[in-house]
Design a protein around this motif. Structure first.
Motif, PDB file in Angstrom:
ATOM      1  N   ASN A 227       1.115  -1.558  -0.054  1.00 31.24           N
ATOM      2  CA  ASN A 227      -0.332   0.137  -0.201  1.00 31.24           C
ATOM      3  C   ASN A 227       1.225   0.887   0.105  1.00 31.24           C
ATOM      4  OD1 ASN A 227      -2.764  -1.992  -0.340  1.00 31.24           O
ATOM      5  ND2 ASN A 227      -2.104  -1.669   1.784  1.00 31.24           N
ATOM      6  N   GLY A 228       1.991   1.319  -0.966  1.00 29.97           N
ATOM      7  CA  GLY A 228       2.879   2.054  -0.994  1.00 29.97           C
ATOM      8  C   GLY A 228       3.954   2.596   0.392  1.00 29.97           C
ATOM      9  N   CYS A 229       4.387   1.292   1.141  1.00 25.34           N
ATOM     10  CA  CYS A 229       4.876   2.367   2.090  1.00 25.34           C
ATOM     11  C   CYS A 229       5.414   1.060   2.718  1.00 25.34           C
ATOM     12  CB  CYS A 229       3.545   2.240   3.775  1.00 25.34           C
ATOM     13  SG  CYS A 229       3.043   3.015   3.600  1.00 25.34           S
ATOM     14  N   LEU A 244      -3.544 -10.466   3.676  1.00 21.44           N
ATOM     15  CA  LEU A 244      -3.778  -9.458   4.396  1.00 21.44           C
ATOM     16  C   LEU A 244      -3.771  -7.929   3.564  1.00 21.44           C
ATOM     17  CD1 LEU A 244      -3.821 -10.659   8.248  1.00 21.44           C
ATOM     18  CD2 LEU A 244      -6.592 -10.784   6.671  1.00 21.44           C
ATOM     19  N   SER A 245      -3.580  -7.876   2.697  1.00 17.07           N
ATOM     20  CA  SER A 245      -3.088  -6.567   2.247  1.00 17.07           C
ATOM     21  C   SER A 245      -4.139  -5.786   1.867  1.00 17.07           C
ATOM     22  CB  SER A 245      -2.128  -6.616   0.431  1.00 17.07           C
ATOM     23  OG  SER A 245      -2.639  -7.436   0.086  1.00 17.07           O
ATOM     24  N   GLU A 247      -7.499  -5.748   2.794  1.00 18.43           N
ATOM     25  CA  GLU A 247      -8.373  -5.580   4.169  1.00 18.43           C
ATOM     26  C   GLU A 247      -7.805  -4.628   4.295  1.00 18.43           C
ATOM     27  OE1 GLU A 247     -11.130  -6.015   6.726  1.00 18.43           O
ATOM     28  OE2 GLU A 247     -11.093  -6.334   4.676  1.00 18.43           O
ATOM     29  N   HIS A 248      -6.488  -4.013   4.387  1.00 15.64           N
ATOM     30  CA  HIS A 248      -5.910  -2.692   5.518  1.00 15.64           C
ATOM     31  C   HIS A 248      -6.162  -2.347   4.459  1.00 15.64           C
ATOM     32  CE1 HIS A 248      -1.745  -6.283   6.265  1.00 15.64           C
ATOM     33  NE2 HIS A 248      -3.145  -6.185   7.750  1.00 15.64           N
ATOM     34  N   GLU A 249      -5.536  -1.835   2.774  1.00 17.84           N
ATOM     35  CA  GLU A 249      -6.229  -1.196   2.257  1.00 17.84           C
ATOM     36  C   GLU A 249      -7.549  -0.636   2.351  1.00 17.84           C
ATOM     37  OE1 GLU A 249      -5.611  -0.458  -2.653  1.00 17.84           O
ATOM     38  OE2 GLU A 249      -5.572  -2.102  -1.913  1.00 17.84           O
ATOM     39  N   LYS A 250      -8.374  -1.766   2.598  1.00 21.73           N
ATOM     40  CA  LYS A 250     -10.053  -1.403   2.292  1.00 21.73           C
ATOM     41  C   LYS A 250     -10.136  -0.135   3.779  1.00 21.73           C
ATOM     42  CE  LYS A 250     -11.867  -5.207   0.354  1.00 21.73           C
ATOM     43  NZ  LYS A 250     -12.621  -6.107   0.771  1.00 21.73           N
ATOM     44  N   ILE A 251      -9.419  -1.154   4.716  1.00 23.53           N
ATOM     45  CA  ILE A 251     -10.356   0.136   5.874  1.00 23.53           C
ATOM     46  C   ILE A 251      -8.676   1.867   5.965  1.00 23.53           C
ATOM     47  CG2 ILE A 251      -9.157   0.622   8.478  1.00 23.53           C
ATOM     48  CD1 ILE A 251     -11.256  -1.653   8.354  1.00 23.53           C
ATOM     49  N   VAL A 252      -7.901   1.525   5.616  1.00 19.01           N
ATOM     50  CA  VAL A 252      -6.906   2.672   5.143  1.00 19.01           C
ATOM     51  C   VAL A 252      -7.876   4.190   4.912  1.00 19.01           C
ATOM     52  CG1 VAL A 252      -4.585   3.774   4.825  1.00 19.01           C
ATOM     53  CG2 VAL A 252      -4.685   1.834   5.484  1.00 19.01           C
ATOM     54  N   LYS A 253      -8.568   3.148   3.485  1.00 19.04           N
ATOM     55  CA  LYS A 253      -9.267   3.926   2.051  1.00 19.04           C
ATOM     56  C   LYS A 253     -10.364   4.810   3.796  1.00 19.04           C
ATOM     57  CE  LYS A 253      -8.097   2.275  -2.120  1.00 19.04           C
ATOM     58  NZ  LYS A 253      -8.456   1.639  -3.292  1.00 19.04           N
ATOM     59  N   MET A 254     -11.205   3.944   3.893  1.00 15.56           N
ATOM     60  CA  MET A 254     -12.763   4.768   5.093  1.00 15.56           C
ATOM     61  C   MET A 254     -11.510   5.965   5.779  1.00 15.56           C
ATOM     62  SD  MET A 254     -13.818   1.662   6.701  1.00 15.56           S
ATOM     63  CE  MET A 254     -14.100   0.183   5.879  1.00 15.56           C
ATOM     64  N   GLY A 269       3.053  -2.455  11.593  1.00 15.28           N
ATOM     65  CA  GLY A 269       2.491  -1.136  10.977  1.00 15.28           C
ATOM     66  C   GLY A 269       2.176  -1.308   9.809  1.00 15.28           C
ATOM     67  N   PRO A 270       1.128  -2.805   9.331  1.00 17.17           N
ATOM     68  CA  PRO A 270       0.279  -2.330   7.943  1.00 17.17           C
ATOM     69  C   PRO A 270      -0.406  -1.423   8.282  1.00 17.17           C
ATOM     70  CG  PRO A 270      -0.179  -4.554   9.015  1.00 17.17           C
ATOM     71  CD  PRO A 270       1.247  -3.848  10.180  1.00 17.17           C
TER      72      PRO A 270
END
Length: 469
Positions: A227-229, A244-245, A247-254, A269-270
């Motif tokens: 996710n760019g990190c 889980l990448s 799912e990590h992205e979905k939450i961060v997009k919120m 730290g994902p």
């Protein structure tokens, strides 16, 4: 894959003037393993110590010999869908004006009728059968495994790639082949330098599993981009799952720039790092000292340390102290125009920690201006309606129904047969946090056990338990 459609015209003997069109779908590249000649030698079945030389074989396949006065590139474009495609095999030998064709696709000159080679002034004499040499280098890892491993049992189904490490979770019947599997994986997967097998289920406090080195160098320090990190950590000491990448992205997009995030089981730290990179203020915690150190280092590596406060505590203590204080400050702050998110990504037991939220702020004489949004993960086992199972788990441990608090219930991924990882996102209301809720229902728990010290559980227990990695 690009595919073409070939039309065959067949006439029924009793209806000579009636034709029926049958559309046959042809793949752009024909499936090699359907052709026995293109399979590895049958003698490699059951091999446990990798012998690369044993894969050598000689076969005859069709070739198109292109006259020297013709345009080789034009001919190649015409027969592209019929080329023999294998690992490390060049189907076009430019210096010889020779093109290797797939034996399933071309068995006689008429099989090339739709290419219209006659328009290029190439006749049937150009099609010949010649020998080629195949070796271990010409097969992909899955083709090697299909030829070697027991045909009547489940093959190697999947694996995870974490930096330069390939992480396997071998079934018992594959253990006799583990060294061969490791060597083949290292040979065939780009950038792979280390192959490990999870030797036991993850059952310790810190979620790092014992693993066996199958092949390669014992170097477990990896760098991963998600996710760019960038994330750096010792894979043998922390928990990381590339599945889980999304799912990590979905939450961060919120999340929006002015939001805050409380990450209870932050790992390396994902969730924390991309949220902080977005501009959010993050309160992050993990019990595992190695995860905590990697978390701090990754915040610095991604230049977001100013947005993150990291803790190395038990999750229950973190809820009762840091999260409580943060909620008291942020929920009552009239000038705060963002949202509050709480991530609880420890599906094996995160729902159990929900018992600490009802009445968390009961001694405070305050009015809350914000409703924190909790994203709690759990395993839903058995049954057909996994969403309902996940909801009931949350309600059981929260001690009340979530009808008016529920935002969504989302499927994350399948972990094992009849076992899915789910996310339940719901709001913590003022009544719930202050202990005023009248919508309580009797918990399906032993109240004494719930409130005892036994309910204070480590925050990094097995997320996968005895399932595939």
């Amino acid at each position: 894959m690009i595919s073409s459609t070939k039309t065959l015209t067949l006439s029924k003997p009793h209806l000579p003037q009636t034709t029926h069109l049958i559309f046959v779908r042809l793949r752009h590249y024909f499936k090699n393993m359907l052709c026995p000649d293109l399979n590895p030698p049958a003698t490699v079945r059951g091999m446990q110590q990798l012998d690369r030389a044993a894969f050598a074989k000689t076969i005859k396949v069709p070739h198109l010999l292109v006259p020297r006065d013709k345009n080789l590139n034009e001919v190649c474009r015409s027969v592209k869908k019929y080329l023999l495609k294998m690992e490390r095999y060049k189907p076009v030998i430019t210096e010889e004006y020779k093109i290797t064709l797939h034996p399933l696709a071309v068995q006689k000159w008429e099989d090339l009728a739709d290419v219209h080679l006659e328009k290029l002034d190439i006749g049937s004499e150009a099609l010949v059968w010649q020998e080629i040499q195949l070796s271990y280098e010409n097969w992909k890892y899955d083709e090697i495994f299909k030829a070697v491993l027991p045909a009547d049992k489940e093959a190697l189904s999947s694996f995870s790639k974490v930096g330069h490490i390939i992480h396997l979770n071998l079934k018992d019947h594959l253990l006799p082949y583990k060294e061969l599997i490791g060597e083949v994986i290292r040979d065939k997967i780009a950038d792979c330098r280390t192959v490990v097998n999870k030797s036991i289920s993850i059952d310790n406090t810190y979620r790092n599993f014992q693993m066996e080195l199958l092949c390669g160098e014992p170097n477990y320090q990896v760098s991963v981009k998600e996710n760019g990190c960038m994330f750096q950590f010792d894979f043998s000491k922390v928990y990381w799952n590339p599945r889980l990448s999304t799912e990590h992205e979905k939450i961060v997009k919120m999340l929006n720039k002015h939001d805050v995030l409380y990450d209870l089981y932050a790992g390396v730290g994902p969730f924390t790092v991309p949220a902080a990179r977005k501009g959010c203020k993050v309160l992050a915690n993990d019990l595992n000292p190695d995860s905590y150190q990697a978390l701090v280092a990754n915040c610095t590596l991604n230049k977001v340390a100013n947005n993150v406060t990291c803790h190395n505590k038990d999750a229950v203590d973190f809820i009762k102290q840091e999260v409580k204080d943060a909620l008291l400050a942020k929920c009552t702050e009239k000038e705060f125009d963002g949202e509050i998110h709480i991530t609880m990504n420890l599906p094996a037991m995160a729902v159990e920690h929900l018992v600490h939220f009802p009445g968390l702020l009961k001694d405070a004489d305050i009015v809350l201006h914000k409703k924190p949004l909790v994203h709690v993960y759990c395993f839903a086992k058995g049954g057909d309606d996994k969403k309902q199972i996940a909801r009931e788990l949350v309600e059981q441990w929260l001690g009340m129904e979530v009808d008016d608090k529920l935002k969504e219930i989302a499927f994350v991924r399948n972990v094992a047969p009849n076992k899915d990882m789910m996310r339940v996102s719901f709001y913590l209301t003022e009544d719930l946090l202050l202990g005023h809720s009248t919508n309580s229902k009797k918990r399906q728990l032993d109240e004494e056990q719930t409130l005892s010290e036994d309910a204070k559980r480590p925050c990094n227990l097995n997320e996968e338990n005895k399932t595939s990695s």
